[in-house]
Design an enzyme around this catalytic site. Structure first.
Site, PDB file in Angstrom:
ATOM      1  N   TYR A 155       8.176 -10.228  -9.963  1.00 45.16           N
ATOM      2  CA  TYR A 155       8.519 -10.217  -8.542  1.00 45.16           C
ATOM      3  C   TYR A 155       8.709 -11.617  -7.944  1.00 45.16           C
ATOM      4  CZ  TYR A 155       6.801  -5.459  -9.051  1.00 45.16           C
ATOM      5  OH  TYR A 155       6.613  -4.174  -9.464  1.00 45.16           O
ATOM      6  N   HIS A 215      11.036  -9.641  -1.378  1.00 44.70           N
ATOM      7  CA  HIS A 215       9.721  -9.236  -0.873  1.00 44.70           C
ATOM      8  C   HIS A 215       8.693 -10.376  -1.003  1.00 44.70           C
ATOM      9  CE1 HIS A 215       8.298  -5.691   0.995  1.00 44.70           C
ATOM     10  NE2 HIS A 215       7.777  -5.047  -0.034  1.00 44.70           N
ATOM     11  N   TYR A 267      -0.767  -6.283  -4.500  1.00 50.13           N
ATOM     12  CA  TYR A 267       0.514  -5.636  -4.238  1.00 50.13           C
ATOM     13  C   TYR A 267       0.623  -5.418  -2.740  1.00 50.13           C
ATOM     14  CZ  TYR A 267       1.415  -5.209  -9.181  1.00 50.13           C
ATOM     15  OH  TYR A 267       1.618  -5.510 -10.479  1.00 50.13           O
ATOM     16  N   ASN A 304       1.407  -3.165  -0.455  1.00 51.15           N
ATOM     17  CA  ASN A 304       0.886  -2.096   0.407  1.00 51.15           C
ATOM     18  C   ASN A 304      -0.634  -2.121   0.584  1.00 51.15           C
ATOM     19  OD1 ASN A 304       0.516  -1.316  -2.253  1.00 51.15           O
ATOM     20  ND2 ASN A 304       0.890   0.839  -1.852  1.00 51.15           N
ATOM     21  N   ASN A 353       5.193  -2.225   4.639  1.00 46.03           N
ATOM     22  CA  ASN A 353       3.917  -1.711   4.137  1.00 46.03           C
ATOM     23  C   ASN A 353       2.787  -2.737   4.142  1.00 46.03           C
ATOM     24  OD1 ASN A 353       4.849   0.905   3.791  1.00 46.03           O
ATOM     25  ND2 ASN A 353       5.597   0.480   1.735  1.00 46.03           N
TER      26      ASN A 353
END
Length: 186
Positions: free
Chosen positions: A14, A19, A64, A66, A112
């Site tokens: 990632y 994000h 992560y 969320n 989120n």
């Protein structure tokens, strides 16, 4: 004390995705200020230093996206940290790529990570730096889009946006957030 939380997802998969612009800003500040963001606590990587006579914590949640609120809550509880001294940096679909928007309250807007922070702090009133990633073309899945890397054609805008966010955060260390918003929300 000021504490800056950059939102993103852990792992090399990632690293350069839309994000993860929050992580990118924290990494830029860490370089600028000579702070090593390597301590593993609060389900995050944390770095501590002194900037402009102010104790500063740089935080990258490793939960992560969320579950980002878990890190925020754990840090708050451990240090008895005030939300007034907190600034979160994250990606925003509703802001054009290359632009930043500073806010001091508001809903999660479908993000989120912000939903999780609101849930764990019990308030929508906290300082934010929203990093523009623009919306995808019609028909493109939003989850796929935010987890995709920036296009080569966007790299200059991305670099400028990261520098602008880092400048705003640096300014916020010694100025009220209202004043920082007035200066950087152009």
């Amino acid at each position: 004390m000021k504490w800056i939380v950059g939102l993103g997802n852990p792992g090399s998969t990632y690293q350069s995705t839309r994000h993860n612009v929050g992580f990118m800003v924290v990494d830029t500040l860490a370089k600028r200020w000579g702070i090593s963001v390597t301590q593993s606590k609060f389900k995050a990587l944390v770095g501590e230093g002194h900037v402009q006579g102010e104790r500063v914590y740089l935080i990258k949640p490793m939960t992560y996206m969320n579950l980002s609120g878990e890190t925020v809550r754990a840090f708050m509880d451990f240090y008895k940290a005030e939300l007034d001294d907190f600034i979160v940096v994250y990606d925003d679909l509703d802001t054009e790529i290359g632009k930043i928007r500073l806010r001091y309250q508001g809903s999660a807007g479908g993000h989120n990570g912000i939903k999780s922070i609101i849930q764990h702090t019990g308030t929508q009133s906290f300082n934010r730096v929203r990093m523009g990633i623009s919306r995808p073309a019609p028909g493109v899945n939003i989850a796929d889009y935010v987890l995709s890397p920036f296009a080569k054609s966007e790299h200059d805008q991305l670099a400028g946006m990261i520098e602008a966010a880092a400048d705003a955060l640096e300014y916020a260390l010694s100025h009220p957030y209202e004043q920082t918003m007035a200066r950087y929300n152009r």
